[in-house]
Design a protein around this motif. Structure first.
Motif, short mmCIF file in Angstrom:
data_model
loop_
_atom_site.label_atom_id
_atom_site.label_comp_id
_atom_site.label_asym_id
_atom_site.label_seq_id
_atom_site.Cartn_x
_atom_site.Cartn_y
_atom_site.Cartn_z
N ASP A 14 0.95 -1.39 -0.15
CA ASP A 14 0.05 0.08 -0.06
C ASP A 14 0.85 1.43 0.12
OD1 ASP A 14 -1.87 1.88 0.46
OD2 ASP A 14 -2.94 0.78 1.98
N SER A 15 0.69 2.04 -0.79
CA SER A 15 1.43 3.32 -1.02
C SER A 15 0.82 4.42 0.00
CB SER A 15 1.12 4.10 -2.44
OG SER A 15 1.38 3.02 -3.33
N GLY A 16 -0.09 4.30 0.55
CA GLY A 16 -0.81 5.48 1.46
C GLY A 16 -1.23 6.57 0.57
N LEU A 17 -2.00 7.51 1.29
CA LEU A 17 -2.60 8.72 0.81
C LEU A 17 -1.74 9.96 1.13
CD1 LEU A 17 -4.68 9.87 -1.21
CD2 LEU A 17 -6.06 10.10 0.77
N LEU A 37 6.27 9.17 -2.20
CA LEU A 37 5.81 8.07 -1.85
C LEU A 37 6.77 7.07 -1.15
CD1 LEU A 37 3.44 7.65 -4.90
CD2 LEU A 37 2.79 7.96 -2.55
N PRO A 38 6.43 6.03 -0.42
CA PRO A 38 7.31 5.14 0.24
C PRO A 38 8.20 4.44 -0.86
CG PRO A 38 5.41 5.07 1.31
CD PRO A 38 5.01 5.80 0.02
N GLU A 39 9.35 4.12 -0.64
CA GLU A 39 10.24 3.23 -1.38
C GLU A 39 9.58 1.89 -1.67
OE1 GLU A 39 14.97 1.59 -1.99
OE2 GLU A 39 14.44 3.23 -0.46
N ALA A 77 2.37 2.21 -6.01
CA ALA A 77 2.44 3.30 -7.13
C ALA A 77 3.98 3.80 -7.61
CB ALA A 77 1.81 4.40 -6.39
N VAL A 78 5.07 3.29 -7.00
CA VAL A 78 6.32 3.40 -7.46
C VAL A 78 6.96 2.50 -8.12
CG1 VAL A 78 6.60 5.44 -6.05
CG2 VAL A 78 7.50 3.12 -5.27
N VAL A 79 6.41 1.27 -8.09
CA VAL A 79 7.03 0.00 -8.80
C VAL A 79 6.87 0.16 -10.54
CG1 VAL A 79 6.60 -2.44 -9.23
CG2 VAL A 79 6.51 -1.60 -6.99
N TYR A 128 -10.71 0.71 -12.37
CA TYR A 128 -11.07 2.19 -12.32
C TYR A 128 -10.73 2.96 -13.60
CZ TYR A 128 -10.25 0.43 -7.51
OH TYR A 128 -10.02 -0.14 -6.29
N ASP A 129 -11.49 4.14 -13.57
CA ASP A 129 -11.13 5.25 -14.52
C ASP A 129 -9.64 5.95 -14.52
OD1 ASP A 129 -11.31 7.10 -12.75
OD2 ASP A 129 -13.26 7.90 -13.64
N GLU A 130 -9.51 6.76 -15.67
CA GLU A 130 -8.11 7.34 -15.35
C GLU A 130 -7.63 8.05 -14.15
OE1 GLU A 130 -11.14 9.96 -17.25
OE2 GLU A 130 -10.43 7.88 -17.46
N ASN A 131 -8.86 8.55 -13.60
CA ASN A 131 -8.71 9.10 -12.30
C ASN A 131 -8.60 8.33 -10.98
OD1 ASN A 131 -8.69 11.99 -13.71
ND2 ASN A 131 -10.81 11.50 -13.79
N GLY A 132 -8.72 6.97 -11.18
CA GLY A 132 -8.75 6.11 -10.21
C GLY A 132 -9.85 6.15 -9.48
N GLY A 133 -11.11 6.81 -9.77
CA GLY A 133 -12.04 6.97 -9.11
C GLY A 133 -12.30 8.21 -7.99
N TYR A 134 -10.90 8.21 -7.41
CA TYR A 134 -10.45 9.34 -6.87
C TYR A 134 -8.97 9.05 -6.70
CZ TYR A 134 -9.25 7.03 -2.18
OH TYR A 134 -8.59 6.25 -1.24
N PRO A 135 -8.19 10.51 -6.63
CA PRO A 135 -6.98 10.35 -6.69
C PRO A 135 -6.01 9.93 -5.87
CG PRO A 135 -7.61 12.55 -6.18
CD PRO A 135 -8.83 11.76 -6.37
N HIS A 136 -6.10 8.69 -5.47
CA HIS A 136 -5.31 7.92 -4.59
C HIS A 136 -4.11 7.45 -5.35
CE1 HIS A 136 -3.57 4.93 -1.90
NE2 HIS A 136 -4.27 5.17 -0.93
N PRO A 137 -2.90 7.36 -5.17
CA PRO A 137 -1.95 6.90 -5.85
C PRO A 137 -1.99 5.38 -6.40
CG PRO A 137 -1.02 7.40 -4.16
CD PRO A 137 -2.29 8.20 -4.13
N ASP A 138 -2.59 4.63 -5.48
CA ASP A 138 -2.73 3.09 -5.67
C ASP A 138 -3.90 2.93 -6.87
OD1 ASP A 138 -0.48 2.33 -4.26
OD2 ASP A 138 -1.75 1.94 -2.26
N HIS A 139 -4.89 3.98 -6.74
CA HIS A 139 -5.88 3.74 -7.44
C HIS A 139 -5.82 3.95 -9.12
CE1 HIS A 139 -9.76 3.20 -4.74
NE2 HIS A 139 -8.83 3.12 -3.82
#
Length: 302
Positions: free
Chosen positions: A97-100, A109-111, A115-117, A141-152
């Motif tokens: 989980d990348s966290g918000l 974002l955490p190493e 979202a950073v892989v 999800y759509d291009e916005n992730g549904g909401y802009p969480h980096p994992d979404h």
């Protein structure tokens, strides 16, 4: 040669795969649809990209030291209960989980988090899942992730990449025999029209509405997702199953929250569907649709 979704591979029906970022996302997005299709004899798999380790405890009753100390294990147990309630198969992709991120500027974002892989690396496990389960339809999800969480957002990117790569024998050859899903949809929620309908019904019934503040703050220039919707699946009969699956994620879902503010009978009367946007299709179907498998039967039997 790639296998294609025209081959059912089962006698019971078709196969649907829903790709989500965190445990609990599957119960808040499309859960009643999945429960309906399971009841109709289809196979459904939820793929969860991360373990949800960075999620906050959003239920005051679970905000305890023992919960925080065992978050990873508890969230896995919650996911297992939700999957059992929905009747779906479940698969973890195993990313972190990348966290918000919060702040201005946003912190890095955490190493090593999802979202950073690198996209090529992150896509491989989903390609393998697609080739093994062989879904006819994929939800994401759509291009916005549904909401802009980096994992979404990364979930969207990985899903789009895997939809194509899974059918290419030259991509990820170690991940199994190629398979081509036939349709890909975006899951849509947080519709202003839906929120407005529920708000007005609650006020008219003399009940308190949790949506007034949201509606007041809604940007009038922001288009409603309903403008993008192509497919509305009737699933009101399974809203109670959806809610039980939501409650199974006890660290994330407060049973006294706005998720459960609208009585089920009101929901079933005013808005008995869940909404989707068809974005990729290798079959012919007429829009608007009321079935995610529309057009697939004809493909299979021709």
């Amino acid at each position: 040669m790639a296998g294609v979704g025209g081959e059912t591979g089962t006698s019971s029906g078709f196969r649907l795969m829903a790709v989500h970022a965190h445990p609990d996302d599957e119960s808040s997005k499309g859960a009643a649809t999945m429960a309906r299709y399971v009841a109709d004899g289809h196979e459904v798999m939820v793929v969860t990209c991360t373990g949800g380790e960075a999620g906050s405890v959003l239920n005051p009753a679970m905000d305890r030291p023992d919960v925080h100390e065992n978050m990873t294990e508890i969230r896995r147990e919650e996911m297992a209960r939700a999957a059992k309630l929905l009747g779906v198969q479940h698969r973890w992709l195993g990313f972190v989980d990348s966290g918000l991120p919060e702040g201005d500027p946003l912190p890095p974002l955490p190493e090593g988090c999802f979202a950073v892989v690198p996209l090529e690396e992150a896509t491989g496990p989903l390609v393998q899942a697609i080739r093994e389960f062989r879904p006819h339809v994929v939800l994401t999800y759509d291009e916005n992730g549904g909401y802009p969480h980096p994992d979404h957002i990364r979930c969207h990117e990985v899903s789009m990449a895997a939809f194509d790569a899974a059918a290419d024998p030259d991509r990820y050859p170690e991940a199994g025999d190629p398979w081509q899903p036939l349709k890909l949809y975006y899951m849509h929620g947080f519709s202003r029209a839906r929120m407005q309908a529920f708000h007005e019904a609650l006020i008219e019934a003399g009940m308190e509405s949790p949506y007034g503040e949201w509606l007041e703050k809604w940007d009038p220039d922001k288009p409603d997702v309903m403008e993008r919707v192509t497919t509305r699946v009737e699933c009101g009969e399974y809203f109670d199953v959806r809610d039980e699956a939501l409650r199974a994620h006890a660290t994330q879902i407060d049973p006294n929250s706005r998720w459960f503010a609208v009585p089920l009978e009101v929901q079933r009367t005013l808005w008995p569907t869940e909404e989707y946007e068809l974005v990729r299709s290798l079959v012919d179907s007429t829009l608007p649709e009321d079935d995610l498998f529309a057009g697939i039967t004809e493909k299979v039997h021709t």
